[in-house]
Design a protein around this motif. Structure first.
Motif, PDB file in Angstrom:
ATOM      1  N   LEU A  61      48.138  11.708 -30.397  1.00 49.94           N
ATOM      2  CA  LEU A  61      47.665  11.005 -29.197  1.00 49.94           C
ATOM      3  C   LEU A  61      47.605   9.502 -29.440  1.00 49.94           C
ATOM      4  O   LEU A  61      48.047   8.710 -28.598  1.00 49.94           O
ATOM      5  CB  LEU A  61      46.284  11.531 -28.787  1.00 49.94           C
ATOM      6  CG  LEU A  61      46.229  12.955 -28.265  1.00 49.94           C
ATOM      7  CD1 LEU A  61      44.785  13.403 -28.088  1.00 49.94           C
ATOM      8  CD2 LEU A  61      47.002  13.082 -26.967  1.00 49.94           C
ATOM      9  N   VAL A  62      47.060   9.105 -30.580  1.00 52.72           N
ATOM     10  CA  VAL A  62      46.957   7.675 -30.907  1.00 52.72           C
ATOM     11  C   VAL A  62      48.341   7.052 -31.002  1.00 52.72           C
ATOM     12  O   VAL A  62      48.621   6.025 -30.388  1.00 52.72           O
ATOM     13  CB  VAL A  62      46.173   7.467 -32.224  1.00 52.72           C
ATOM     14  CG1 VAL A  62      46.330   6.046 -32.731  1.00 52.72           C
ATOM     15  CG2 VAL A  62      44.705   7.805 -32.019  1.00 52.72           C
ATOM     16  N   GLY A  63      49.229   7.678 -31.784  1.00 55.39           N
ATOM     17  CA  GLY A  63      50.567   7.112 -31.979  1.00 55.39           C
ATOM     18  C   GLY A  63      51.392   7.103 -30.709  1.00 55.39           C
ATOM     19  O   GLY A  63      51.996   6.083 -30.362  1.00 55.39           O
ATOM     20  N   GLY A  64      51.413   8.216 -30.003  1.00 58.00           N
ATOM     21  CA  GLY A  64      52.240   8.315 -28.806  1.00 58.00           C
ATOM     22  C   GLY A  64      51.717   7.494 -27.643  1.00 58.00           C
ATOM     23  O   GLY A  64      52.419   6.643 -27.096  1.00 58.00           O
ATOM     24  N   ILE A  65      50.468   7.721 -27.282  1.00 59.99           N
ATOM     25  CA  ILE A  65      49.916   7.023 -26.115  1.00 59.99           C
ATOM     26  C   ILE A  65      49.692   5.545 -26.409  1.00 59.99           C
ATOM     27  O   ILE A  65      49.973   4.693 -25.572  1.00 59.99           O
ATOM     28  CB  ILE A  65      48.624   7.713 -25.627  1.00 59.99           C
ATOM     29  CG1 ILE A  65      48.952   9.120 -25.121  1.00 59.99           C
ATOM     30  CG2 ILE A  65      47.939   6.892 -24.537  1.00 59.99           C
ATOM     31  CD1 ILE A  65      47.745   9.970 -24.798  1.00 59.99           C
ATOM     32  N   GLY A  66      49.201   5.228 -27.608  1.00 63.58           N
ATOM     33  CA  GLY A  66      48.988   3.817 -27.963  1.00 63.58           C
ATOM     34  C   GLY A  66      50.270   3.007 -27.905  1.00 63.58           C
ATOM     35  O   GLY A  66      50.312   1.923 -27.314  1.00 63.58           O
ATOM     36  N   SER A  67      51.345   3.530 -28.486  1.00 70.21           N
ATOM     37  CA  SER A  67      52.608   2.784 -28.469  1.00 70.21           C
ATOM     38  C   SER A  67      53.237   2.791 -27.071  1.00 70.21           C
ATOM     39  O   SER A  67      53.854   1.810 -26.661  1.00 70.21           O
ATOM     40  CB  SER A  67      53.582   3.340 -29.508  1.00 70.21           C
ATOM     41  OG  SER A  67      53.884   4.686 -29.241  1.00 70.21           O
ATOM     42  N   PHE A  68      53.061   3.883 -26.323  1.00 67.80           N
ATOM     43  CA  PHE A  68      53.547   3.939 -24.942  1.00 67.80           C
ATOM     44  C   PHE A  68      52.886   2.846 -24.102  1.00 67.80           C
ATOM     45  O   PHE A  68      53.560   2.103 -23.382  1.00 67.80           O
ATOM     46  CB  PHE A  68      53.267   5.317 -24.344  1.00 67.80           C
ATOM     47  CG  PHE A  68      53.647   5.447 -22.897  1.00 67.80           C
ATOM     48  CD1 PHE A  68      54.946   5.762 -22.530  1.00 67.80           C
ATOM     49  CD2 PHE A  68      52.707   5.266 -21.889  1.00 67.80           C
ATOM     50  CE1 PHE A  68      55.299   5.888 -21.191  1.00 67.80           C
ATOM     51  CE2 PHE A  68      53.053   5.386 -20.553  1.00 67.80           C
ATOM     52  CZ  PHE A  68      54.352   5.699 -20.202  1.00 67.80           C
ATOM     53  N   LEU A  69      51.556   2.749 -24.196  1.00 74.27           N
ATOM     54  CA  LEU A  69      50.838   1.728 -23.422  1.00 74.27           C
ATOM     55  C   LEU A  69      51.211   0.320 -23.870  1.00 74.27           C
ATOM     56  O   LEU A  69      51.370  -0.580 -23.036  1.00 74.27           O
ATOM     57  CB  LEU A  69      49.329   1.947 -23.531  1.00 74.27           C
ATOM     58  CG  LEU A  69      48.789   3.205 -22.859  1.00 74.27           C
ATOM     59  CD1 LEU A  69      47.309   3.387 -23.174  1.00 74.27           C
ATOM     60  CD2 LEU A  69      49.023   3.166 -21.362  1.00 74.27           C
ATOM     61  N   GLY A  70      51.344   0.131 -25.180  1.00 77.47           N
ATOM     62  CA  GLY A  70      51.757  -1.182 -25.680  1.00 77.47           C
ATOM     63  C   GLY A  70      53.119  -1.584 -25.141  1.00 77.47           C
ATOM     64  O   GLY A  70      53.317  -2.718 -24.690  1.00 77.47           O
ATOM     65  N   ASP A  71      54.067  -0.652 -25.143  1.00 76.70           N
ATOM     66  CA  ASP A  71      55.398  -0.954 -24.601  1.00 76.70           C
ATOM     67  C   ASP A  71      55.349  -1.132 -23.091  1.00 76.70           C
ATOM     68  O   ASP A  71      56.014  -2.010 -22.542  1.00 76.70           O
ATOM     69  CB  ASP A  71      56.385   0.159 -24.948  1.00 76.70           C
ATOM     70  CG  ASP A  71      56.903   0.065 -26.365  1.00 76.70           C
ATOM     71  OD1 ASP A  71      56.575  -0.922 -27.059  1.00 76.70           O
ATOM     72  OD2 ASP A  71      57.638   0.975 -26.790  1.00 76.70           O
ATOM     73  N   MET A  72      54.566  -0.304 -22.406  1.00 76.96           N
ATOM     74  CA  MET A  72      54.476  -0.403 -20.949  1.00 76.96           C
ATOM     75  C   MET A  72      53.975  -1.795 -20.540  1.00 76.96           C
ATOM     76  O   MET A  72      54.465  -2.381 -19.584  1.00 76.96           O
ATOM     77  CB  MET A  72      53.546   0.667 -20.399  1.00 76.96           C
ATOM     78  CG  MET A  72      53.477   0.698 -18.884  1.00 76.96           C
ATOM     79  SD  MET A  72      52.418   2.022 -18.270  1.00 76.96           S
ATOM     80  CE  MET A  72      50.808   1.395 -18.669  1.00 76.96           C
ATOM     81  N   ILE A  73      53.029  -2.321 -21.295  1.00 81.25           N
ATOM     82  CA  ILE A  73      52.448  -3.619 -20.964  1.00 81.25           C
ATOM     83  C   ILE A  73      53.375  -4.767 -21.353  1.00 81.25           C
ATOM     84  O   ILE A  73      53.554  -5.714 -20.591  1.00 81.25           O
ATOM     85  CB  ILE A  73      51.080  -3.786 -21.660  1.00 81.25           C
ATOM     86  CG1 ILE A  73      50.084  -2.761 -21.116  1.00 81.25           C
ATOM     87  CG2 ILE A  73      50.547  -5.210 -21.512  1.00 81.25           C
ATOM     88  CD1 ILE A  73      48.819  -2.612 -21.949  1.00 81.25           C
TER      89      ILE A  73
END
Length: 178
Positions: A61-73
């Motif tokens: 969850l940390v790796g997937g969602i954290g990097s997803f949100l970072g890229d989305m922003i």
């Protein structure tokens, strides 16, 4: 420490720890070190560190969602690639670190970060071929993907085992559950 303590979810310490590592991942996704042809991102440091501390599902969850949100922003083109690749990378690192080499956990961590780096490099290379529709572009980024994975692996191992973050985290979790 027993792994079952690490698996208790929906506790304040679990939520706080996951949120902290997601925030670190997003922050480290917000800027990159300039390299020829692009930037080198340091988000793998927080992903690897979280994976070495947390259970596999929490790490995913940390790796997937954290990097997803970072890229989305900050850079949305590869955000779905990041979701899958970093989520799988974190899961594998965590699983190896907590389930292999019980008598020598550092060996499990080393196996995990090695496999995690392979997942990162392979996943991002294939993802960039898909996102940017060119094999050549992906190949120009390959050395920097390798470097990013190695930096994340080395820093995560050093933070958890060299600087004692794993010991501190385990004491904190044990104290919380007593």
């Amino acid at each position: 420490m027993e792994n079952r303590i690490l698996l208790r979810k929906n506790t304040p310490i679990w939520i706080t720890t996951c949120a902290l590592f997601m925030a670190l991942t997003i922050a480290l996704s917000s800027f990159g070190v300039p390299v020829p042809g692009g930037k080198l991102y340091l988000c793998d440091i927080s992903i690897v560190t979280a994976a070495l501390l947390l259970d596999p599902v929490s790490a995913m969850l940390v790796g997937g969602i954290g990097s997803f949100l970072g890229d989305m922003i900050f850079y949305p083109a590869p955000m779905f690639v990041s979701l899958v690749v970093h989520g799988l990378q974190a899961y594998v690192i965590s699983w190896c670190a907590h389930n292999t080499f019980k008598n020598k956990p550092i060996y499990g961590a080393l196996l995990g970060v090695t496999l995690g780096t392979i997942i990162l490099v392979g996943g991002y290379t294939l993802g960039k071929i898909y996102v940017y529709s060119t094999f050549e572009y992906a190949m120009t980024k390959l050395p920097f993907e390798i470097l990013q994975g190695v930096i994340g692996a080395v820093c995560g191992i050093l933070l958890c085992y060299g600087a004692g973050l794993k010991r501190i985290y385990e004491r904190m979790v044990l104290r919380h559950h007593q």
